[in-house]
Design an enzyme around this catalytic site. Structure first.
Site, PDB file in Angstrom:
ATOM      1  N   ASP A 137       0.531  -0.999  -0.143  1.00 57.20           N
ATOM      2  CA  ASP A 137       0.232   0.319  -0.575  1.00 57.20           C
ATOM      3  C   ASP A 137       0.928   1.324   0.118  1.00 57.20           C
ATOM      4  O   ASP A 137       1.966   1.408   0.389  1.00 57.20           O
ATOM      5  CB  ASP A 137      -0.974  -0.133   1.438  1.00 57.20           C
ATOM      6  CG  ASP A 137      -2.484   1.142   1.298  1.00 57.20           C
ATOM      7  OD1 ASP A 137      -2.238   1.830  -0.053  1.00 57.20           O
ATOM      8  OD2 ASP A 137      -2.841   1.331   1.613  1.00 57.20           O
ATOM      9  N   ASP A 161      -3.210   3.163  -6.020  1.00 54.99           N
ATOM     10  CA  ASP A 161      -2.340   2.485  -4.848  1.00 54.99           C
ATOM     11  C   ASP A 161      -2.192   1.287  -3.996  1.00 54.99           C
ATOM     12  O   ASP A 161      -0.883   1.282  -2.462  1.00 54.99           O
ATOM     13  CB  ASP A 161      -2.189   3.575  -3.860  1.00 54.99           C
ATOM     14  CG  ASP A 161      -3.794   4.220  -3.148  1.00 54.99           C
ATOM     15  OD1 ASP A 161      -4.616   3.604  -3.764  1.00 54.99           O
ATOM     16  OD2 ASP A 161      -3.981   4.473  -2.016  1.00 54.99           O
ATOM     17  N   GLU A 162      -2.491   0.341  -4.030  1.00 54.15           N
ATOM     18  CA  GLU A 162      -2.625  -1.007  -3.540  1.00 54.15           C
ATOM     19  C   GLU A 162      -2.607  -2.102  -4.196  1.00 54.15           C
ATOM     20  O   GLU A 162      -3.498  -1.480  -4.993  1.00 54.15           O
ATOM     21  CB  GLU A 162      -3.599  -0.630  -2.611  1.00 54.15           C
ATOM     22  CG  GLU A 162      -4.566  -1.067  -2.335  1.00 54.15           C
ATOM     23  CD  GLU A 162      -5.427  -0.782  -1.802  1.00 54.15           C
ATOM     24  OE1 GLU A 162      -5.318  -1.620  -0.176  1.00 54.15           O
ATOM     25  OE2 GLU A 162      -6.847   0.028  -1.107  1.00 54.15           O
TER      26      GLU A 162
END
Lengths: 374, 419
Positions: free
Chosen positions: B17, B111-112
């Protein structure tokens, strides 16, 4: 009621009449097929939009009028062994015997069955096989999209001794002209007939030599109706309403290039090449003098190419079509040689048979191309 | 280090993350911002916080909070409008780092992502070695930090990464899952939001351990069979879901939060037109055509409805997208419900060069397309306001009520995600 009949004669008449049985009957009795034994046997089915009636000679011992499940009767008669069939009533049941097979069918209340619409007045006759072929040629271009009901129809234009049949789904358009014998020489009318019902009816009416066409135009008596009768069969269909495109304006008025090649070779080649064309993807046709190159598939997918000899006049052209639409037109072409005329790559191509010298083709299939890329 | 390595046996799932992703990317490009609280969010009146730096978070600023509220909580913060293209580009690079380790990458967002590294153990090293390597490469190559949770299943890995944020690495050994989970508050579990949390609190269940020691039948009675057994399984660290690698579907779209809730279908159709135009412009500039149109409607009470329709042929024409969006809006049957947000998105992107369009008899095939391409050229030369559909020219009513103002709203909030 009691009668005897040949198995094939009965099976064929029942199958024909069963066409008008509704898939989802509005009334329970409409799932029934009516059998009326008098001088002849008359079979009827009806779903308010279409009706079908077949009369056949049978040996009637006892007159009668019964209503039985049409779907079941059709399945039974189709499966019977090749032996004479006897049908009689026994109380609340209708008994059908064929060889050692016996069926006992429940009866529906015949007194509740609605009267079939009267046949409208006859307006003329046409040769049954010519009519069936013409309808098949045109109905292939009719739309299947019920949200555009007018395009699911075949337009029939009557002008003196010429019938013109037209159908289009906006991507292709088929026009067929044929001669017929009008009852009144100056008859002029245009109606829109549901395409699928018309195709079924015309195909099934080739038993007799002629088909009589009967017409009630839309007016105070409702939506209007067309009837077809021949060889002991009659069918009626309610006419469609709605606006049909002004197709005359869509026919190209000039030709810049023309190709001619054997119809069968072209269809086989299109079928082969189209094996790699996934849903909605086109076959690409490149015409150069003496040759046609067919291609399908692009980029990282499977690809196919094939060349055919073709006579070609005009500037080299590359044009792409939905392969199924192209095949639909080629399949119904009534000529060994097809002629394809082009105006421009973004204009409809016109596919016809090769007519005799200085005659206009009686069948034209317009096909809009597929535009490739951005 | 050796202790870590000993503990990570069987922990083949990584959850990676990015830390405050949008903000980190902005700070990387403007290092002087690293000293102050930074908040990325639409700067319009009712925009929400998309990303907040950790220093801003100490003031209580959170993601999805209205920007207005964030300004009150942290007036000294620097507020930046989002640059979605930039974030998408960085995300693509980061995902490429993951995919160099293993093809088993399941992105959850820009973003993860989850990684199943069991296939890479022999080649690269233990899960902890891999996690360290990924953190180093992301920091070196992209100049931002990430946190990695390492565990034997997806949801524990995810909780672990949340736990070690920012810029951390946490391994939950297979034998230590329950010791790690049970003291956590129930809200740590997936599927426990505000409402379920309240319900559980009424039952006296405050920690994951409390849930674990409640009979599954009681949970199912209170929460429903599916949800109850789901929570019971999670509380015992059971999560069978595999990492499903997929490339995130390419899509292009735009959405707009109204300055105040709107119930006028005419205004909504007009906003759909503006968003369709923005979407089509994005499609054309990326050289793509799209097959499916999706609309998003968020009601005043935050209920969100999405509807989609696949077109017979892919398009890059705003007229067609708008027509479909309006049909979807009408079919949603909202009957003048008050809307807070509307969005238009297209998916099923294919390169325009590979697309084929069945032409229609008697229709000018290129009319709309050519018109819109001509407008593209004009706006490139003279700016976004030079030409627009008459329906989008503000009239007296708009000027008075400020509902469809132009200018700042066209600042490119259409975005493209592209793994």
């Amino acid at each position: 009621m009691k009668f005897q009949v040949e198995r094939d004669v009965l099976a064929e008449a029942v199958a024909w009449t069963a066409r008008a049985l509704p898939a989802r009957p509005a009334l329970p009795v409409l799932a029934g097929m009516r059998l009326q034994a008098g001088e002849d046997l008359t079979l009827s089915s009806f779903d308010y939009d279409v009706s079908a009636q077949a009369s056949l000679p049978v040996a009637v011992e006892e007159e009668g009028d019964v209503l039985v499940s049409g779907r079941l009767l059709a399945e039974i008669t189709r499966s019977l062994p090749p032996r004479p069939v006897e049908v009689h009533t026994d109380g609340a049941r209708t008994i059908l015997t064929c060889g050692s097979a016996q069926f006992s069918l429940l009866m529906l209340p015949a007194e509740d069955y609605p009267a079939l619409p009267d046949m409208p007045p006859a307006v003329g006759t046409v040769e049954s096989d010519v009519f069936a072929a013409a309808v098949a040629q045109v109905a292939t271009a009719a739309g299947r999209d019920d949200t555009l009901p007018a395009l699911t129809g075949v337009r029939i234009e009557i002008e003196a001794d010429t019938l013109t049949l037209i159908a289009t789904d906006r991507y292709r358009l088929a026009v067929r002209e044929l001669r017929w014998s009008p009852a009144k020489p100056d008859l002029s009318a245009a109606v829109l007939v549901p395409g699928r019902a018309l195709a079924d009816t015309a195909r099934a009416l080739t038993a007799g030599a002629e088909v009589s066409i009967a017409l009630a135009l839309p007016g105070e008596n409702g939506d209007g109706m067309i009837g077809f009768e021949g060889g002991g069969r009659r069918a009626t269909t309610r006419l469609l309403g709605g606006e049909f495109p002004r197709y005359q304006a869509l026919l190209p008025d000039q030709v810049n290039a023309t190709a001619e090649l054997p119809a069968a070779l072209l269809s086989e080649s299109v079928k082969r090449v189209a094996l790699v064309a996934e849903r909605n993807t086109p076959v690409r046709l490149s015409f150069t003098p003496g040759q046609l190159l067919l291609e399908a598939g692009t980029g990282d997918e499977a690809q196919a190419a094939e060349t055919l000899e073709a006579s070609y006049e005009g500037d080299d052209i590359q044009i792409a079509f939905n392969p199924q639409y192209l095949l639909d037109g080629l399949t119904v072409m009534d000529s060994d040689t097809v002629r394809i005329s082009f105006t421009a790559p973004a204009k409809p191509a016109v596919i016809t048979g090769k007519p005799a010298a200085d005659q206009a083709p009686d069948y034209r299939y317009l096909l809009m191309p597929i535009r490739l890329g951005g | 280090m050796s202790a870590d390595v000993a503990d990570d046996a069987g922990c083949h799932i990584l959850h990676v993350d990015m830390d405050a992703f949008y903000v980190s990317v902005e700070i990387r490009d403007r290092p002087e911002l690293s000293a102050v609280p930074v908040i990325v969010g639409a700067t319009g009146g009712r925009g929400v916080v998309l990303s907040a730096s950790y220093s801003a978070r100490t003031f209580g600023v959170r993601s999805a909070m209205p920007v207005m509220r964030a300004r009150r909580l942290c007036p000294q913060a620097v507020f930046l409008p989002p640059r979605h293209d930039l974030y998408a580009a960085v995300s693509k690079e980061v995902m490429a780092i993951f995919r160099a380790v293993t093809p088993q990458v399941e992105p959850l967002a820009l973003d993860e992502a989850f990684l199943d590294v069991s296939g890479a153990l022999r080649r690269v090293g233990t899960p902890v070695v891999i996690a360290r390597m990924i953190r180093e490469q992301v920091a070196e190559q992209q100049g931002i930090t990430c946190s990695v949770g390492v565990a034997n299943c997806k949801f524990v890995a995810k909780i672990a990464s949340v736990h070690c944020k920012p810029d951390g690495l946490l391994v939950v050994p297979s034998g230590g899952v329950l010791a790690f989970l049970h003291p956590l508050p129930v809200s740590a579990l997936w599927g426990v939001g505000e409402r379920t949390g309240q319900l559980l609190a009424r039952l006296g269940l405050r920690t994951v351990g409390d849930i674990a020691h409640t009979p599954a039948a009681s949970l199912q009675r209170e929460l429903g069979v599916a949800h109850g057994s789901h929570l019971a399984a999670l509380a015992w660290g059971r999560d069978e879901r595999a990492v499903v690698p997929h490339a995130p579907e390419k899509s292009i779209g735009a959405e707009e939060t109204f300055a105040s809730d709107v119930d006028d279908p005419g205004l909504i159709r007009r906003e759909l037109l503006r968003l369709s135009q923005r979407t089509a412009r994005g499609l054309r500039s990326s050289g793509c055509v799209a097959r499916t149109v999706v609309i998003k409607l968020r009601l005043a009470n935050f209920t969100t409805i999405t509807r989609s329709r696949t077109l017979p042929e892919p398009t890059d024409v705003a007229h067609k997208i708008h027509e479909t969006a309006c049909a979807l809006y009408e079919a949603a049957g909202l009957d003048r419900a008050r809307l807070r947000l509307v969005g238009v998105r297209v998916t099923g992107l294919v390169p325009a060069s590979a697309a084929a369009t069945q032409l229609v008899l008697g229709e000018q095939p290129t009319a709309w397309r050519e018109a819109e391409r001509a407008v593209d050229k004009i706006t490139r030369r003279f700016g976004a306001d030079a030409v627009r559909p008459a329906a989008l020219v503000p009239d007296e009513h708009d000027r008075q009520h400020g509902q469809t103002g132009s200018g700042g709203r066209d600042d490119g909030s259409w975005s493209r995600t592209d793994g």
